[in-house]
Each structure stands twice: as structure tokens, then as C-alpha cells.
Design a protein around this motif. Structure first.
Motif: not given
Length: 273
Positions: A48-51, A53-55, A61-62, A81-82
Motif C-alpha cells: 500500500d505504501w509503495l502504491q 509512492v508510485f501514485t 516514474s512512468s 519494488a517490493a
């Protein structure tokens, strides 16, 4: 390098003895207990935390992924990433458990069978092994963080990981292999005189240690739900590889120690004349 290949052959034969096949059980149970609990409690919060961050940084990142020609990996960015965060931690904890639970048994197995007349000078200790392990792991983690950008180019990342694992493995396992048999002075001399051969053994083992990471990546391509199963499989693979690596280091280091003492025994009378 003859000693390296000779030790490899001996380790390969010993790997399939019943005692060595059963040896990973205790480190496996310790690792599974640790990582099973951590993944149960923290895997979903980590994802959830990585999601998040990427959001938050999705555009950046894209653009980076598309610029590298890896746009198809956008959907897999979070599980990958995980993996990059979890796999090195699993490696180092497995290596620590190996040093505590398995290396003493490997030392006895090799010493009693192959070097029964080699004097034990007990130049190392469990506390010393833990000190070497934790200090080496700290350096490893720092260097691994520095090399994370290399994962944009997979072959270079695999090479960097192999070299880092090679250094870490050589430092930790050479200490454990000589702890019972060498004095502190002999251990330091062997580490200095044989450092490139020890690093070669560790690097080859590090390349083998990349295999469980491939299992993780394959799982990420299938389903995030496979993470716990793949964690157990990966830990088991790491331990099997580390058992063989421990045998390889043990055979090589004790043979090198035996040769060093024989050379010293020949030189000392000449120096006394």
C-alpha cells in the motif's frame, strides 16, 4: 586456482550426503518463522505504501519507464519494488542463520572427515562471527542501496548483486570456516593472501544466489498472492546454495590453513640456523 576447483569438487560430493541434505532444516524454520510473521503483518502495508509512492510520483516514474523502453512494467512496478526491498533482506538474514545454525556443523563435518589431524586453535568465536556478520551486512545494505538505479539495466544489476554477495559471503563464511581451526593471526593472513580466490568463490555463489530472485520476479508476473509461497521457496533455495557455499569455503579454507602450517613448519628450522 587448483585449490578452488578441488574444494568445489569436494563440496559437491558432500552436498548430497544425508547430513548436509538435512542441515538446512533449522535455518529454514528460523527464516520462515521470521519472514512468515513479517510478511503476514507488513506485506500488505508495504504494498500500500509503495502504491501510494508510485501514485504520487506516477508521471515521473512512468516517463522513466517509457524512456527506458520498459513501459510494460508499469503495472508491475509495485510488486517489483517490493521484491527489490525484500530479497536482499532475506538473503542477509538467511546468511546470518546459516552462520549460527549450520556453519559449525559444516566445520565439524569437513574437519573430522578430511582434516582429522589439523590442530584447532579456536581463533574465532560466536560473538566474533555475529560481529563480522552484522558489520558486513551494514556495508552490504548501504552499497546495495547505492546500486539500486542499476536495476534499470538488468544484466548490470545482476553483476552488481553477484559482486556484493560475493564480498559479503567471502567475508562472513571465511571467518566462520576458520573460527575453530585457525588462530586470529592465521585467519587474517589467510584472508589477506587468498582474498581474490575467496572473492571468486563468493562471486560464483553470488551468481547462483540470483536464482531465487528470478523466482520472485516470475511470481510477480503471475500474482501478488504468490508472494508468501515464493518467499518460503526462495529462502529454501538460498539456504541450499549457502550450504554448498559453506562447504566450498570450508574445504578451501582448511586446505589453505593446512598448507600454510606445513610451509611454516618447513621455514622455521631454516630461520633458526
Amino acid at each position: 586456482m587448483n585449490g578452488v576447483f578441488q574444494a568445489y569438487g569436494r563440496a559437491l560430493r558432500s552436498q548430497f550426503s544425508s547430513r548436509m541434505l538435512l542441515l538446512p532444516i533449522v535455518p529454514l524454520l528460523l527464516s520462515v518463522a521470521l519472514w512468515g510473521g513479517l510478511l503476514w503483518l507488513w506485506l500488505q502495508p508495504l504494498l500500500d505504501w509503495l502504491q501510494a509512492v508510485f501514485t504520487e510520483h506516477g508521471a515521473v516514474s512512468s516517463n522513466i519507464l517509457y524512456a527506458l523502453g520498459l513501459g510494460m512494467l508499469k503495472a508491475l512496478a509495485v510488486p517489483l519494488a517490493a521484491i527489490l526491498l525484500l530479497v536482499p533482506l532475506m538473503i542477509v538474514t538467511s546468511l546470518l542463520f546459516m552462520g549460527v545454525a549450520a556453519m559449525p556443523a559444516i566445520a565439524r563435518h569437513v574437519g573430522q572427515r578430511q582434516f582429522p589431524d589439523l590442530e584447532q586453535k579456536h581463533g574465532g568465536s560466536m560473538l566474533g562471527s555475529l560481529g563480522v556478520g552484522f558489520s558486513s551486512i551494514l556495508v552490504f545494505v548501504l552499497l546495495w542501496l547505492v546500486t539500486l538505479p542499476l536495476y534499470a539495466f538488468a544484466p548490470l544489476a545482476v553483476l552488481a548483486q553477484a559482486l556484493l554477495l560475493g564480498w559479503l559471503t567471502a567475508r562472513v563464511m571465511s571467518y566462520d570456516a576458520l573460527a575453530e581451526y585457525a588462530s586470529a593471526e592465521e585467519r587474517r593472513a589467510l584472508a589477506r593472501d587468498h582474498r581474490w580466490r575467496l572473492l571468486a568463490i563468493g562471486t560464483v555463489s553470488g551468481l547462483a544466489g540470483a536464482l531465487p530472485g528470478i523466482v520472485w520476479v516470475g511470481g510477480a508476473l503471475v500474482s501478488i498472492l504468490l508472494f508468501p509461497v515464493l518467499a518460503v521457496l526462495s529462502i529454501w533455495l538460498y539456504l541450499v546454495i549457502f550450504i554448498f557455499t559453506g562447504l566450498w569455503f570450508q574445504y578451501y579454507c582448511l586446505q589453505a590453513l593446512d598448507s600454510q602450517r606445513r610451509d611454516q613448519a618447513r621455514i622455521e628450522p631454516m630461520m633458526q640456523r
